[in-house]
Design a protein around this motif. Structure first.
Motif, PDB file in Angstrom:
ATOM      1  N   ILE A   1       0.759   2.683  -7.283  1.00 18.96           N
ATOM      2  CA  ILE A   1       2.027   3.378  -7.302  1.00 18.96           C
ATOM      3  C   ILE A   1       2.898   3.016  -6.263  1.00 18.96           C
ATOM      4  O   ILE A   1       4.062   3.099  -6.905  1.00 18.96           O
ATOM      5  CB  ILE A   1       1.473   4.721  -7.929  1.00 18.96           C
ATOM      6  CG1 ILE A   1       0.470   4.755  -9.106  1.00 18.96           C
ATOM      7  CG2 ILE A   1       2.469   5.491  -7.856  1.00 18.96           C
ATOM      8  CD1 ILE A   1      -0.331   5.672  -9.201  1.00 18.96           C
ATOM      9  N   SER A   2       2.817   2.718  -5.540  1.00 20.01           N
ATOM     10  CA  SER A   2       4.075   2.778  -4.468  1.00 20.01           C
ATOM     11  C   SER A   2       4.523   1.091  -4.571  1.00 20.01           C
ATOM     12  O   SER A   2       5.615   1.272  -4.515  1.00 20.01           O
ATOM     13  CB  SER A   2       3.027   2.874  -3.324  1.00 20.01           C
ATOM     14  OG  SER A   2       2.183   1.734  -2.661  1.00 20.01           O
ATOM     15  N   SER A   3       3.439   0.187  -5.401  1.00 20.73           N
ATOM     16  CA  SER A   3       4.340  -1.186  -5.366  1.00 20.73           C
ATOM     17  C   SER A   3       5.652  -0.922  -6.122  1.00 20.73           C
ATOM     18  O   SER A   3       6.718  -1.128  -6.171  1.00 20.73           O
ATOM     19  CB  SER A   3       3.421  -1.793  -6.002  1.00 20.73           C
ATOM     20  OG  SER A   3       4.121  -3.177  -6.075  1.00 20.73           O
ATOM     21  N   GLY A   4       5.241  -0.035  -7.486  1.00 21.00           N
ATOM     22  CA  GLY A   4       5.702   0.162  -8.597  1.00 21.00           C
ATOM     23  C   GLY A   4       6.650   1.044  -7.978  1.00 21.00           C
ATOM     24  O   GLY A   4       8.706   0.375  -8.628  1.00 21.00           O
ATOM     25  N   MET A   5       7.041   1.511  -7.418  1.00 18.95           N
ATOM     26  CA  MET A   5       7.767   2.299  -7.122  1.00 18.95           C
ATOM     27  C   MET A   5       8.964   2.248  -5.671  1.00 18.95           C
ATOM     28  O   MET A   5       9.938   1.778  -6.403  1.00 18.95           O
ATOM     29  CB  MET A   5       7.828   3.749  -6.285  1.00 18.95           C
ATOM     30  CG  MET A   5       6.906   5.162  -7.738  1.00 18.95           C
ATOM     31  SD  MET A   5       7.884   5.329  -8.691  1.00 18.95           S
ATOM     32  CE  MET A   5       9.207   6.514  -8.236  1.00 18.95           C
ATOM     33  N   THR A   6       8.621   0.966  -5.216  1.00 18.91           N
ATOM     34  CA  THR A   6       9.439  -0.079  -4.873  1.00 18.91           C
ATOM     35  C   THR A   6      10.547  -0.352  -5.347  1.00 18.91           C
ATOM     36  O   THR A   6      11.272  -0.616  -4.790  1.00 18.91           O
ATOM     37  CB  THR A   6       8.251  -1.064  -3.286  1.00 18.91           C
ATOM     38  OG1 THR A   6       7.080   0.111  -2.922  1.00 18.91           O
ATOM     39  CG2 THR A   6       9.102  -1.800  -2.846  1.00 18.91           C
ATOM     40  N   TYR A   7       9.897  -1.383  -6.555  1.00 20.59           N
ATOM     41  CA  TYR A   7      10.525  -2.172  -7.533  1.00 20.59           C
ATOM     42  C   TYR A   7      11.036  -1.108  -7.781  1.00 20.59           C
ATOM     43  O   TYR A   7      12.831  -1.777  -7.948  1.00 20.59           O
ATOM     44  CB  TYR A   7       9.562  -2.485  -7.975  1.00 20.59           C
ATOM     45  CG  TYR A   7      10.123  -3.226  -9.209  1.00 20.59           C
ATOM     46  CD1 TYR A   7      10.803  -4.233 -10.069  1.00 20.59           C
ATOM     47  CD2 TYR A   7      10.300  -2.395 -10.787  1.00 20.59           C
ATOM     48  CE1 TYR A   7      11.975  -5.156 -10.408  1.00 20.59           C
ATOM     49  CE2 TYR A   7      10.834  -2.493 -12.050  1.00 20.59           C
ATOM     50  CZ  TYR A   7      11.438  -4.090 -11.318  1.00 20.59           C
ATOM     51  OH  TYR A   7      12.470  -4.511 -12.395  1.00 20.59           O
ATOM     52  N   LEU A   8      11.312   0.291  -8.394  1.00 22.26           N
ATOM     53  CA  LEU A   8      12.495   0.909  -9.478  1.00 22.26           C
ATOM     54  C   LEU A   8      13.337   1.354  -7.814  1.00 22.26           C
ATOM     55  O   LEU A   8      14.193   1.071  -8.297  1.00 22.26           O
ATOM     56  CB  LEU A   8      11.761   2.163  -9.398  1.00 22.26           C
ATOM     57  CG  LEU A   8      10.855   2.030 -11.101  1.00 22.26           C
ATOM     58  CD1 LEU A   8      10.603   3.457 -10.776  1.00 22.26           C
ATOM     59  CD2 LEU A   8      11.726   1.337 -11.630  1.00 22.26           C
ATOM     60  N   ALA A   9      12.840   1.991  -6.580  1.00 24.10           N
ATOM     61  CA  ALA A   9      14.098   2.188  -5.671  1.00 24.10           C
ATOM     62  C   ALA A   9      14.782   1.069  -4.936  1.00 24.10           C
ATOM     63  O   ALA A   9      15.715   1.131  -4.579  1.00 24.10           O
ATOM     64  CB  ALA A   9      12.680   2.366  -3.866  1.00 24.10           C
ATOM     65  N   SER A  10      14.489  -0.454  -5.275  1.00 19.92           N
ATOM     66  CA  SER A  10      14.934  -1.689  -4.997  1.00 19.92           C
ATOM     67  C   SER A  10      16.391  -1.618  -5.797  1.00 19.92           C
ATOM     68  O   SER A  10      17.477  -2.315  -6.016  1.00 19.92           O
ATOM     69  CB  SER A  10      14.628  -2.694  -4.476  1.00 19.92           C
ATOM     70  OG  SER A  10      13.783  -3.344  -6.057  1.00 19.92           O
ATOM     71  N   LEU A  11      16.435  -1.340  -7.166  1.00 22.72           N
ATOM     72  CA  LEU A  11      16.806  -1.421  -7.913  1.00 22.72           C
ATOM     73  C   LEU A  11      18.266   0.043  -8.390  1.00 22.72           C
ATOM     74  O   LEU A  11      18.903   0.418  -8.550  1.00 22.72           O
ATOM     75  CB  LEU A  11      16.352  -1.334  -9.463  1.00 22.72           C
ATOM     76  CG  LEU A  11      15.726  -2.698  -9.995  1.00 22.72           C
ATOM     77  CD1 LEU A  11      15.117  -2.484 -11.298  1.00 22.72           C
ATOM     78  CD2 LEU A  11      16.487  -3.903  -9.628  1.00 22.72           C
ATOM     79  N   ASN A  12      17.662   0.853  -6.960  1.00 17.44           N
ATOM     80  CA  ASN A  12      18.257   2.667  -6.968  1.00 17.44           C
ATOM     81  C   ASN A  12      18.119   3.124  -8.515  1.00 17.44           C
ATOM     82  O   ASN A  12      18.708   4.058  -8.419  1.00 17.44           O
ATOM     83  CB  ASN A  12      19.863   2.080  -6.260  1.00 17.44           C
ATOM     84  CG  ASN A  12      19.864   1.146  -5.720  1.00 17.44           C
ATOM     85  OD1 ASN A  12      19.578   1.560  -4.562  1.00 17.44           O
ATOM     86  ND2 ASN A  12      21.395   0.851  -5.572  1.00 17.44           N
ATOM     87  N   PHE A  13      16.952   2.471  -8.740  1.00 19.16           N
ATOM     88  CA  PHE A  13      16.147   4.131 -10.248  1.00 19.16           C
ATOM     89  C   PHE A  13      15.642   4.794  -9.625  1.00 19.16           C
ATOM     90  O   PHE A  13      15.106   4.828  -7.960  1.00 19.16           O
ATOM     91  CB  PHE A  13      15.570   3.224 -10.938  1.00 19.16           C
ATOM     92  CG  PHE A  13      15.992   2.310 -11.585  1.00 19.16           C
ATOM     93  CD1 PHE A  13      18.118   2.094 -11.399  1.00 19.16           C
ATOM     94  CD2 PHE A  13      15.828   1.733 -13.452  1.00 19.16           C
ATOM     95  CE1 PHE A  13      18.116   0.831 -12.659  1.00 19.16           C
ATOM     96  CE2 PHE A  13      16.229   0.917 -13.773  1.00 19.16           C
ATOM     97  CZ  PHE A  13      17.441   0.719 -13.677  1.00 19.16           C
ATOM     98  N   VAL A  14      15.890   6.287  -9.403  1.00 21.17           N
ATOM     99  CA  VAL A  14      14.992   7.526  -8.624  1.00 21.17           C
ATOM    100  C   VAL A  14      14.247   7.978 -10.743  1.00 21.17           C
ATOM    101  O   VAL A  14      15.009   8.260 -12.256  1.00 21.17           O
ATOM    102  CB  VAL A  14      16.212   8.732  -8.532  1.00 21.17           C
ATOM    103  CG1 VAL A  14      15.323   9.788  -8.445  1.00 21.17           C
ATOM    104  CG2 VAL A  14      16.854   7.902  -7.600  1.00 21.17           C
ATOM    105  N   HIS A  15      13.224   7.749 -10.372  1.00 19.02           N
ATOM    106  CA  HIS A  15      12.421   7.887 -11.361  1.00 19.02           C
ATOM    107  C   HIS A  15      12.476   9.877 -11.983  1.00 19.02           C
ATOM    108  O   HIS A  15      12.659  10.122 -13.407  1.00 19.02           O
ATOM    109  CB  HIS A  15      10.599   8.398 -11.384  1.00 19.02           C
ATOM    110  CG  HIS A  15       9.952   8.287 -12.893  1.00 19.02           C
ATOM    111  ND1 HIS A  15       9.467   9.491 -12.843  1.00 19.02           N
ATOM    112  CD2 HIS A  15       9.002   6.797 -12.414  1.00 19.02           C
ATOM    113  CE1 HIS A  15       8.468   8.829 -13.937  1.00 19.02           C
ATOM    114  NE2 HIS A  15       9.057   7.660 -14.485  1.00 19.02           N
TER     115      HIS A  15
END
Length: 871
Positions: free
Chosen positions: A710-724
C-alpha cells in the motif's frame, strides 16, 4: 396545575429511549455498589481468590477470582454478577491477576451468558454470530469489549474459554444503564425477505433475537427492536458494520400468511405498569411500498394469569406521502395498567418495517386536585362526624379547624415547591445536554498509548437515575458545526465563522510547511496552490465521484482537456461485456462485475492480465447511467482520463473503455480475493491453533507485506501529485497471489455505508480516516493521505475486526477533530493493536501528527516498512 402535570409527563417520556452510545456507565464492580453477596462463581481456587475479589482495578485477597483446578477446554466455570435489576449492558471490561507483580494469570478468551430471571440462561453472540470474545494479553492491562448487540439482563456470567493456558483469573467491570423500559420479551411474526427489482435482497429478520422460534413466530425474547439502534431512512442502508441490506429493520409483507392485513405483537413486562405511551420507530420509504402503520389497536392484561381486558386502546396514524424519512410514531396508551400488551399494527401499504419499540410508564400515580374538606363541630350526644364542604368557619370552632387549615396550606406550598424544583431541574438537564459531546470526550473516554498492550479505558462519572437519549444521528444536542455548514466548500468562510480557527488555522493552511512560513495573509486560492503543487482542489461535492466512489484529486491543469485523444485506453466493443452482478452504485453510475469476452486477445502482448486458458475474463465495469447530467458525463470522462494515466503494480489498472456510444463505461481489473477489509476480517492471526483447526489465517509477515504494498502504491500516486482522499482497507483489493491494488470502489458499496458520514445529502465523507485539516478546512493533500494511511495500518493490524474509533459516534469523531485542532492534549488517538510491533505503532502516530510538516512522506514510509519484510 394541569400544565405542570403535562410538563412532568413530557419530561418523563423523554427519558424512555436507550441510546447505546451514551449508556456506558460503570455498574458498580469497581466502586463497590455491587455487593459481595451479588458476585458468585461456580468454584474458587482459595478463599482469597473468591468471586468477591473479581473487581476491576482492585487487588484485595490474592488479586482476582480464580476458578478451582486446571481448566479443560470442555469446562464451563463461570463468574456470575447479579446487577439487582434489569440492566442495559453495553460494555465489558476485564483484567487478569496481577497482585502487585506476583501474579500472571488471565483469560485470553471468554464467553457471556445472561439471564433476565435467573432461571433461563442465554448465550450472547455478536452480530456475526461469534460467541467468543478476545480477553487479556497480560495480567495488568484492562481490555474493553463493546457488546454489539447489547444485553438486556439482570444476571451476567463470564465464562473463560480455554485454548492455551489452563490457568485463568479474572477481574471484571460491567458498563451500561438501568433498563427502565421494563420489557422482558416481545413476540411477533418472523421477518421476511424483500426482493425489490433492481436492488439487493433485503433480509428483514430479527437476527439478534434471543428467544424461541416456532411456526414462523418469535416468542420469549428480545432482539433488534430493543437494541437502541434506529434504522436509516433507506432501509437498504445500515448503521452496522459488515451486515446485509435491511439488517436494522424487522419487516413484514401485507399479503403473507403470517400477517393477513395486520401484524400481531405481544409484549411482556417485569411488573404491572401504568402505560402512558408506546414509541415505534417505523420506516416510511413509500417509493418502495413501505409505510408506517395506518392504525394500531392494543389490548391489556393486568396479570399474566388474568384474561385480556375487553376495552382496547385504538390509535389512527396520520400518514405522510411527502416525507420518506423514517420516524418515531408515539401511540398514547391512556395510563392503562397492565403486565402484558397485545397490539395489532395495520398495514398502510405493501410493507411495514420497525427498527425500535419502547414504552413509557408511570411508576407512581401523580397527585390530582381534591376538594378541601373540613369537619363541622360535633353536637352533644351525636357520636357521628359528618364532613361537609364549607366556605366559612364558625368562630366557636376556629380553634379546632386551625390545624386542618394549616395542613392544607402546607400541602399546597409543598406542591408549589416541588413544581418549581422540577422546572429548575429540567433547565439544568437541558444545559447539561448541550455540553454532552465535550463531557463524553473529556470525562468518559481516555486512551492509553504507552505500550502495545494498552487499550481504551472508560472513566465514568457516577450513574444518574436515567440518561436522556434520542435516536442515533438525530440527537439535537450535537452541534455539527464543521460539516453541515453550507459554506463548508469555502475554508475561508468557515474560518470566519469559527473565531478559534481564524488565526491558527489560517497560519496552518497558508504556512503549513507547504508554503513559505511568512505567508500568513494568503487568499483561499493561494492557500491551496501557492508553493504547494501537490495540493488538490477542495471540491467536496465531487469527492465521491460519478459512481459514488472516490475520484482521485489532481492539479486542475491535468483535467482541462477532455478530448478522446487524451484517453490512452483502447475502445472495447460493449457487446462483448456480459453483466454478472452489481457490485455498487452511486448517484449517476454503477459498478458491475462482468465477463469480458476476448479481452486477453484484444489487449495483446502488453496485457496486465494473467495468462488464462479461457476466452473470457472477469472485470469490474463502471457504467454511467442514461439519466446522468452533462456535468456527471464530464466528470466521468475526467475520471477515465485520470485512470488512464496510472500504471503501477499496486494501483488498479484501467484496461479499456467504451465511450464511443452510450452508456459510457470504463473497464478495470477485478480482484478475485475481494477487498482487504473483508479478507482480513474473516481471518485470524496464524498460530498452531489455526493450523490444527484449518481456520483461515494470516501471518504477521503477511500483514507487513500488505502494508509495504500500500505504501508503494501511494508513493507512486504522490509522485504524480495525486491525492486519493479515501485510502482505507475497503479500497485495497487483492488478487489470487495476495497482491494489493489500491482502488476507489468502497464508497459505492452498501456494505461500507456506515464508514461514511453524509452531509445533508450533498456528499459523504470517510471522517474516521480523515485528517483534522480535511474535516475542518476542506484541505486534502498528500499529507492528509498519509494520515489515512496510518488509520489503514491500524485496520490491518486489528485484522479489520472493528471500525476506527468504534467507541465514538460520528458526532464525537467530529468533536475529537476539533480537539486535534485546539491541540490541548485532549484528543483521542486509536489504541495500540495487540498485533502491532511498538516501532510500527510509533510510525502510525507520526502519520497522525497534528503538525502537517511533521508527518512522514509516503516514500519515507515505504523505506521504513520495507526492511521489516526483508527480515
Amino acid at each position: 396545575m394541569h400544565f405542570f402535570l403535562l410538563l412532568i409527563l413530557q419530561v418523563t417520556a423523554a427519558f424512555g429511549q436507550i441510546d447505546p452510545a451514551h449508556c456506558r456507565y460503570a455498574l458498580g464492580m469497581e466502586d463497590g455498589r455491587i455487593r459481595d453477596d451479588d458476585i458468585t462463581a461456580s468454584s474458587q481456587w482459595h478463599e482469597t481468590t473468591g468471586p468477591q475479589y473479581a473487581r476491576l482495578n482492585h487487588e484485595e485477597g490474592d488479586g482476582a477470582w480464580c476458578p478451582k483446578g486446571q481448566l479443560e477446554p470442555s469446562d464451563s466455570q463461570y463468574l456470575q454478577v447479579d446487577l439487582g435489576r434489569l440492566t442495559f449492558v453495553t460494555v465489558v471490561g476485564t483484567q487478569g491477576r496481577f497482585a502487585r507483580n506476583s501474579g500472571n494469570e488471565f483469560a485470553r478468551w471468554y464467553r457471556l451468558n445472561y439471564s433476565r430471571d435467573g432461571q433461563m440462561w442465554k448465550s450472547w453472540k455478536n452480530r456475526l454470530g461469534n460467541a467468543v470474545m478476545e480477553g487479556n494479553k497480560n495480567a495488568y492491562a484492562s481490555v474493553i469489549n463493546d457488546l454489539h448487540p447489547p444485553i438486556i439482563s439482570r444476571y451476567i456470567r463470564l465464562i473463560p474459554v480455554i485454548k492455551l493456558s489452563p490457568t485463568v483469573c479474572m477481574r471484571v467491570e460491567l458498563y451500561g444503564c438501568p433498563w427502565d423500559d421494563g420489557l422482558l420479551s416481545y413476540g411477533a411474526p418472523e421477518g421476511q425477505l424483500m426482493m425489490p427489482p433492481g436492488y439487493p435482497i433485503a433480509s428483514l429478520n430479527d437476527s439478534t433475537y434471543d428467544g424461541g422460534h416456532e411456526r414462523r413466530r418469535l416468542f420469549g425474547g428480545l432482539g433488534q427492536l430493543t437494541d437502541g439502534v434506529t434504522g436509516l431512512d433507506d432501509f437498504l442502508l445500515t448503521r452496522q458494520y459488515h451486515v446485509w441490506p435491511g439488517y436494522d429493520y424487522l419487516g413484514w409483507r401485507n399479503d403473507s400468511l403470517e400477517t393477513q392485513g395486520h401484524v400481531e405483537m405481544e409484549f411482556v413486562f417485569d411488573r404491572q405498569r401504568n402505560f402512558t405511551s408506546m414509541k415505534v420507530h417505523s420506516n416510511n420509504m413509500f417509493s418502495c411500498g413501505v409505510k408506517i402503520f395506518s392504525s394500531v389497536t392494543c389490548w391489556f392484561k393486568p396479570r399474566l394469569i388474568a384474561g385480556w381486558e375487553a376495552e382496547p386502546v385504538a390509535f389512527k396514524t396520520v400518514l405522510d406521502d411527502r416525507n420518506p424519512s423514517a420516524r418515531y410514531v408515539t401511540v398514547p396508551l391512556n395510563r392503562r395498567s397492565a403486565t402484558m400488551l397485545r397490539c395489532h399494527f395495520f398495514f398502510a401499504d405493501v410493507w411495514m418495517m420497525f427498527s425500535e419499540i419502547s414504552f413509557q410508564s408511570e411508576d407512581i400515580l401523580l397527585p390530582t386536585q381534591m376538594p378541601l374538606m373540613v369537619t363541622s363541630p360535633q353536637n352533644d350526644g351525636d357520636s357521628t362526624i359528618s364532613p361537609t364542604l364549607t366556605t366559612a368557619v364558625n368562630p366557636s370552632s376556629s380553634h379546632a379547624n386551625t390545624p386542618i387549615l394549616i395542613g392544607c396550606l402546607v400541602t399546597i406550598i409543598l406542591l408549589l415547591v416541588i413544581i418549581i424544583f422540577l422546572i429548575l431541574w429540567c433547565q439544568h438537564v437541558c444545559k447539561v445536554l448541550e455540553k454532552a459531546p465535550r463531557r463524553i470526550l473529556d470525562e468518559e473516554v481516555t486512551v492509553r498509548l504507552s505500550s502495545c498492550s494498552d487499550t481504551i479505558i472508560l472513566q465514568t462519572p457516577p450513574v444518574p437515575p436515567r440518561t436522556p437519549t434520542g435516536p442515533a444521528n438525530t440527537d439535537p444536542h450535537y452541534e455539527r458545526v464543521f460539516l453541515l455548514d453550507p459554506q463548508y466548500q469555502n475554508p475561508a468562510a468557515l474560518r470566519n465563522k469559527l473565531p478559534e480557527l481564524s488565526q491558527s488555522a489560517e497560519a496552518s493552511a497558508c504556512g503549513g510547511g507547504y508554503a513559505e512560513p511568512d505567508v500568513t495573509q494568503c487568499t483561499p486560492h493561494q492557500c491551496f496552490h501557492s508553493n504547494a503543487p501537490h495540493y488538490a482542489e477542495t471540491d467536496i461535492v465531487r469527492l465521491q465521484g460519478v459512481t459514488g466512489s472516490n475520484m482521485y484529486a489532481v492539479p486542475a491543469l491535468t483535467v482541462d482537456s477532455l478530448t478522446r485523444k487524451d484517453i490512452s485506453a483502447a475502445e472495447f466493443p460493449p457487446q462483448q461485456l456480459i453483466f454478472r452482478e452489481k457490485l455498487g452504485e452511486g448517484q449517476f453510475g454503477e459498478v458491475h462485475l462482468c465477463e469480458a469476452e476476448g479481452l486477453q486477445a484484444f489487449l495483446g502482448e502488453g496485457s496486465p492480465l494473467p495468462d488464462r486458458d479461457s476466452c473470457s475474463v472477469l472485470v469490474a465495469v463502471k457504467q454511467l447511467r442514461a439519466d446522468a447530467t452533462s456535468q456527471a458525463r464530464n466528470d466521468f470522462l475526467k475520471e477515465i482520463k485520470i485512470m488512464s494515466r496510472l500504471n503501477d503494480p499496486n494501483i488498479i489498472r484501467l484496461l479499456c473503455v467504451c465511450v464511443a456510444s452510450d452508456p459510457l463505461c470504463m473497464v478495470t481489473e477485478y480482484m478475485e480475493n475481494g477487498d482487504l477489509n473483508m479478507f482480513l476480517s474473516q481471518r485470524e492471526i496464524e498460530s498452531t491453533l489455526t493450523h490444527a483447526n484449518n481456520i483461515p489465517s494470516v501471518s504477521l509477515s503477511d500483514l507487513l507485506h500488505m502494508s509495504v504494498q500500500i505504501s508503494s502504491g501511494m508513493t507512486y500516486l504522490a509522485s504524480l501529485n495525486f491525492v486519493h482522499r479515501d485510502l482505507a482497507t475497503r479500497n485495497c483489493l487483492l488478487d489470487r497471489r495476495l497482491t494489493i491494488k489500491i482502488s476507489d470502489f468502497g464508497m459505492s458499496r452498501n456494505l461500507y455505508s456506515s464508514d461514511y458520514y453524509r452531509i445533508q445529502g450533498r456528499a459523504v465523507l470517510p471522517i474516521r480516516w480523515m485528517a483534522w485539516e480535511s474535516i475542518l478546512l476542506g484541505k486534502f493533500t498528500t499529507a492528509s493521505d498519509v494520515w489515512a494511511f496510518g488509520v489503514t495500518l491500524w485496520e490491518i493490524f486489528t485484522l479489520c475486526k472493528e471500525q476506527p474509533y468504534s467507541l465514538l459516534s460520528d458526532e464525537q469523531v467530529i468533536e475529537n477533530t476539533g480537539e486535534f485542532f485546539r491541540n490541548q492534549g485532549r484528543q483521542i488517538f486509536l489504541y495500540t493493536p495487540p498485533l502491532c510491533p511498538p516501532s510500527l505503532f510509533e510510525l502510525m502516530m507520526r502519520c497522525w501528527n497534528r503538525d502537517i510538516p511533521e508527518r512522514p512522506t509516503f516514500e519515507g514510509l515505504y523505506k521504513a516498512l520495507r526492511p521489516h519484510v526483508i527480515q
